[in-house]
Design a protein around this motif. Structure first.
Motif, PDB file in Angstrom:
ATOM      1  N   SER A   1      -8.190 -34.511 -41.377  1.00  0.00           N
ATOM      2  CA  SER A   1      -8.198 -35.465 -40.276  1.00  0.00           C
ATOM      3  C   SER A   1      -6.946 -36.312 -40.369  1.00  0.00           C
ATOM      4  CB  SER A   1      -9.437 -36.358 -40.368  1.00  0.00           C
ATOM      5  OG  SER A   1      -9.250 -37.490 -39.534  1.00  0.00           O
TER       6      SER A   1
ATOM      7  N   GLU B   1     -12.232 -38.141 -36.671  1.00  0.00           N
ATOM      8  CA  GLU B   1     -12.198 -36.807 -36.075  1.00  0.00           C
ATOM      9  C   GLU B   1     -11.355 -35.867 -36.927  1.00  0.00           C
ATOM     10  OE1 GLU B   1     -11.948 -39.001 -31.740  1.00  0.00           O
ATOM     11  OE2 GLU B   1     -10.359 -37.604 -32.326  1.00  0.00           O
ATOM     12  N   GLY B   2     -11.999 -34.796 -37.340  1.00  0.00           N
ATOM     13  CA  GLY B   2     -11.268 -33.817 -38.153  1.00  0.00           C
ATOM     14  C   GLY B   2     -11.504 -32.407 -37.668  1.00  0.00           C
TER      15      GLY B   2
END
Ligand code: ADP
Ligand code: MG
Length: 563
Positions: free
Chosen positions: A112, A118-119
């Motif tokens: 991320s 958010e990855g």
């Protein structure tokens, strides 16, 4: 941004390293984590890395849209063109480590590059990305490598036991992170946590974490810079060699190197100050000015080339000798530490010489100097040492037998007292806090007189569970006696500060004075007597015990029945 390197660039770069064993994978992944500015790197192995190698970092993360690209050959975010080649400061820049890894293993990367959690997770099997999904994770990267060499049975067969492969990785991580001391690192296997170093403030602290107190106490800090060169780290103090041979580590411009020239030069310089049969420890990082080191693009980067080896030798010589407190290079001395440069065999005058050379900002003070040459003309003559404990001398026609310990104790005591009277005592900050585990009784003692003890020049921090850390101590103590003297101080009863000072100074003098059964050179014996005889009432030690037995010629002649 990850770029694909043009052929003329990657052909210029020496051929890439093949992945030979789990260690090669760990090296590449850890270097990438450092290049991504991670503060913390966690490594996990199963089956010595043969089953699983997992490296987790808290670095910048992969540029999210470009993960797959990063795993293609010659793709890197670190250089774009030939011009960049000379100026790369990152550890890796060939853009082929990750592609080499997926050639010989399966791999999952989760990464991320943002603070939003958010990855992306991508799974590579048989060299291609077979799955991509979003995941929720903090900024950073986790790479898991498994099924290593599944299609290379021959290489698999060459691997050694899990234990052996783990050991190689452990040794690599310990030495690599010696010089990346500001990063935290841990290594664990299915069985245990093998290493776990917190972030350190300087290389000395990291050396302590890696090698422990026993090794650390035998070392002195090196801190030197001149003409754009910088040398920092630690080396064996005078006469503090080791039987083990594995305490030599070098980094040049931030890269760990195993360079025979560096090994040879430092050995040559240090060996004269330790016993023949022992080995000097040397753990140093060298920063050389641009152009002095071959812009090194060899994949293994273990040996390097210096442009001017003569210059290298001279820089190292000055750096190491000044760390040892050897006088040759007086002017370039820069000591970052405290009085731990004082060496046993440089006792007395040498001590003075060393201390007077320390940087004016460092607070360490000479121990025995100041007791100067008042006694220009000796009115005595040293005849020698008796039982390695008594100095035998002739003075004003009489025969003197002087207790060397008591005499030195008295000298030190008077000197400390004088400095106290002149308010000339300052505190020395320890490079690393001196940590003492106190018993319940000692904690009670401390609580009752903490303010008074701190007034003597100690800075203390008491943690729960009775761990005490001494962060500063009065400058007339030598670092190796602080602990012992402090513990004695805790046992001291006193009615007022004056009395506390008195017993503190006398304990300090006693603990730091030369012991009985110590061989002294003639000049050391002379030095003691010279400094003793200038004191009033020199016959008594601070505890009022006699220091000197004096016999007249008449008494001797009487015994010999000459009279
Ligand atoms: P190089 O390190 O020579 O650039 P690699 O194949 O090792 O080549 O890595 C390719 C690229 O992948 C790097 O340039 C970097 O942009 C990215 N990368 C690799 N590992 C990480 C990581 N742990 N964190 C962030 N980016 C990474
Ligand atoms: Mg790399």
């Amino acid at each position: 941004m990850i770029y694909r390197l043009p052929a003329e660039v990657y052909l210029k770069i020496a051929a890439g390293e093949v992945i030979e064993r789990p260690l090669s994978v760990v090296k590449e992944l850890v270097e990438n984590s450092i290049d991504a500015a991670a503060k913390k790197v966690e490594v996990e192995l199963l089956g010595g890395g043969k089953k699983l190698i997992k490296v987790k970092d808290d670095g910048s993360g992969f540029p999210i849209g470009e993960i797959e690209l990063a795993f293609e050959r010659h793709c890197t975010s670190k250089i774009k063109s030939l011009q960049d080649l000379d100026s790369v400061s990152t550890l890796g820049f060939r853009g082929e480590a990750l592609s080499s890894v997926i050639e010989v293993a399966d791999l999952r990367v989760c990464s991320s590059d943002n603070e939003r959690g958010e990855g992306i997770s991508v799974l590579f099997e048989n060299r291609s990305a077979i799955e991509r999904k979003t995941v929720s994770m903090p900024r950073g990267t986790v790479i898991e490598v498994y099924n290593l060499f599944k299609q290379f049975p021959v290489r698999l067969k060459f691997l050694k036991s899990d234990q052996y492969e783990t050991r190689l990785i452990t040794e690599f991580l310990a030495s690599f992170f010696l010089f990346h001391f500001s990063k935290a690192v841990s290594l664990k296997t299915e069985k245990k946590i093998i290493l776990d170093y917190q972030q350190a403030g300087n290389i000395c602290e990291r050396i302590y974490q890696v090698f422990g107190q026993e090794v650390f106490r035998q070392l002195v800090p090196v801190e030197f810079s001149k003409d754009g060169w910088q040398v920092s780290g630690m080396v064996s103090a005078v006469n503090k060699g080791f039987l083990r041979k594995d305490l030599q580590y070098f980094a040049v411009n931030g890269r760990l190197v195993k360079d025979r020239l560096l090994f040879g030069i430092t050995k040559n310089i240090l060996q004269q100050y330790i016993e023949k049969s022992q080995n000097a420890a040397v753990i140093i990082s060298i920063i050389a000015p641009a152009g002095e080191v071959d812009a090194n693009i060899h994949p293994q980067k273990l040996e390097i080339r210096f442009r001017d080896t003569q210059k290298l030798f001279s820089v190292l010589r000055q750096a190491l000798l000044s760390a040892l407190g050897i006088s040759e290079y007086r002017s370039s001395y820069a000591c970052s530490g405290s009085s731990n440069v004082a060496q046993k065999n440089l006792w007395l005058e040498k001590d003075a010489e060393i201390n007077s050379r320390t940087n004016p900002e460092s607070n360490s003070q000479p121990l025995l100097i100041g007791l100067q040459e008042e006694f220009a003309e000796h009115s005595f003559r040293v005849l020698g040492q008796y039982q390695n404990s008594y100095i035998v001398a002739e003075k004003d026609g009489n025969l003197l037998i002087v207790d060397q310990h008591n005499a030195h104790e008295r000298i030190l005591f008077e000197r400390f007292k004088k400095r106290k009277k002149e308010s000339a005592i300052t505190s020395v900050r320890t490079l690393l806090p001196i940590v003492i585990q106190l018993s319940a009784a000692e904690i009670t003692h401390l609580e009752g007189k903490r303010t008074e003890i701190e007034e003597l020049g100690f800075e203390l921090e008491l943690f729960s569970a009775g761990t005490l850390s001494i962060k500063s101590y009065p400058d007339f103590l030598t670092i190796d006696t602080v602990r012992e003297i402090f513990l004695e101080l805790l046992q001291t009863d006193f009615t007022d500060q004056e009395q506390l000072w008195h017993s503190f100074l006398s304990t300090a003098a006693c603990r730091q004075a030369v012991k009985a059964n110590t061989v002294l050179s003639l000049s050391e014996q002379e030095e003691i007597l010279k400094n003793l005889f200038v004191l009033d009432n020199y016959q008594l030690c601070p505890h009022r015990r006699p220091i000197v037995v004096e016999t007249t010629l008449q008494e001797i002649e009487k015994k010999l029945k000459r009279r």
